[in-house]
Scaffold this motif. Structure first.
Motif, mmCIF file in Angstrom:
data_model
loop_
_atom_site.group_PDB
_atom_site.id
_atom_site.type_symbol
_atom_site.label_atom_id
_atom_site.label_comp_id
_atom_site.label_asym_id
_atom_site.label_seq_id
_atom_site.Cartn_x
_atom_site.Cartn_y
_atom_site.Cartn_z
ATOM 1 N N THR A 133 0.974 -1.335 -0.265
ATOM 2 C CA THR A 133 0.114 0.046 -0.085
ATOM 3 C C THR A 133 0.600 1.155 0.038
ATOM 4 O OG1 THR A 133 -1.634 -1.078 1.299
ATOM 5 C CG2 THR A 133 -1.573 1.282 1.268
ATOM 6 N N THR A 134 1.892 0.796 0.958
ATOM 7 C CA THR A 134 3.083 2.321 1.009
ATOM 8 C C THR A 134 3.848 2.140 -0.393
ATOM 9 O OG1 THR A 134 3.359 2.223 3.270
ATOM 10 C CG2 THR A 134 5.138 3.366 2.289
ATOM 11 N N LEU B 5 0.981 4.139 -3.513
ATOM 12 C CA LEU B 5 0.704 5.672 -2.757
ATOM 13 C C LEU B 5 1.371 6.304 -3.486
ATOM 14 C CD1 LEU B 5 -1.415 5.067 0.751
ATOM 15 C CD2 LEU B 5 -2.180 5.638 -1.296
ATOM 16 N N LYS B 6 3.499 6.362 -2.959
ATOM 17 C CA LYS B 6 3.796 6.367 -3.096
ATOM 18 C C LYS B 6 4.394 6.754 -4.847
ATOM 19 C CE LYS B 6 7.664 5.422 0.231
ATOM 20 N NZ LYS B 6 8.874 4.592 0.242
ATOM 21 N N ILE C 124 1.471 9.257 -5.769
ATOM 22 C CA ILE C 124 1.797 10.818 -5.733
ATOM 23 C C ILE C 124 2.467 11.400 -6.333
ATOM 24 C CG2 ILE C 124 2.884 12.228 -3.769
ATOM 25 C CD1 ILE C 124 1.931 10.244 -1.658
ATOM 26 N N VAL D 115 -5.796 11.529 -3.685
ATOM 27 C CA VAL D 115 -4.737 9.895 -3.479
ATOM 28 C C VAL D 115 -5.866 8.701 -3.116
ATOM 29 C CG1 VAL D 115 -2.694 8.975 -2.305
ATOM 30 C CG2 VAL D 115 -2.307 11.188 -3.368
ATOM 31 N N ALA D 116 -6.712 9.196 -2.027
ATOM 32 C CA ALA D 116 -7.466 8.229 -1.592
ATOM 33 C C ALA D 116 -8.789 7.902 -2.879
ATOM 34 C CB ALA D 116 -8.468 9.082 -0.278
ATOM 35 N N SER E 201 -6.426 5.501 -5.128
ATOM 36 C CA SER E 201 -5.525 4.216 -4.700
ATOM 37 C C SER E 201 -7.122 3.031 -4.266
ATOM 38 C CB SER E 201 -4.879 4.806 -3.074
ATOM 39 O OG SER E 201 -6.094 4.846 -2.102
ATOM 40 N N ARG F 211 -9.704 8.489 3.115
ATOM 41 C CA ARG F 211 -8.897 10.106 3.597
ATOM 42 C C ARG F 211 -8.568 9.379 4.826
ATOM 43 N NH1 ARG F 211 -13.305 12.886 3.288
ATOM 44 N NH2 ARG F 211 -11.732 14.719 4.287
ATOM 45 N N ILE G 289 -5.711 7.186 5.294
ATOM 46 C CA ILE G 289 -4.380 7.708 4.669
ATOM 47 C C ILE G 289 -3.945 8.477 6.050
ATOM 48 C CG2 ILE G 289 -3.934 9.284 3.023
ATOM 49 C CD1 ILE G 289 -5.255 8.022 1.052
ATOM 50 N N TYR H 161 -1.124 6.693 6.567
ATOM 51 C CA TYR H 161 0.074 6.924 5.653
ATOM 52 C C TYR H 161 0.535 8.189 5.502
ATOM 53 C CZ TYR H 161 -0.873 1.512 4.413
ATOM 54 O OH TYR H 161 -1.654 0.884 4.085
#
Length: 117
Positions: A18-19, A22-23, A26, A41-42, A45, A49, A52, A56
């Protein structure tokens, strides 16, 4: 292997995946010149929210700092202006109510006089 280790390992792997997701999101948003926000981003992905922010947020601190939409000083000024406007409107409303009451009294007096005639 101790009881629960496999679950911990699974959760750890999921968090790493997941990290990375998200990277990637972004970085892609930044490369596209789009403003990076937790909401965007939410949506991209599939995470909430709240998730996140809770788990994160450090990614945003490192990769894309979340900018405050308005400054506290600006908010205080805006609130003060709104309060002043509200105060003025309340005064006007009170004056209009009083004028309305006077007109109603006059109307009643006129009806009384007409009834006597």
């Amino acid at each position: 292997m101790a009881k629960g280790d496999s679950l911990k390992k699974f959760k750890s792997e999921q968090k790493e995946k997941t990290t990375e997701l998200l990277k990637t999101i972004i970085v892609e948003l930044q490369e596209a010149g789009t403003k990076v926000s937790v909401s965007k981003v939410a949506a991209l992905s599939g995470l909430s929210r709240a998730n996140i922010y809770a788990n994160y947020k450090i990614l945003f601190d490192k990769l894309a700092p979340i900018e405050s939409k308005t400054d506290n000083k600006e908010l205080r000024q805006l609130l003060k202006e709104k309060d002043n406007s509200l105060h003025v409107l309340r005064k006007e409303n009170k004056a209009l109510k009083e004028a309305n009451m006077k007109l109603m009294d006059q109307l009643v007096m006129i009806k009384i006089l007409l009834d006597k005639c």
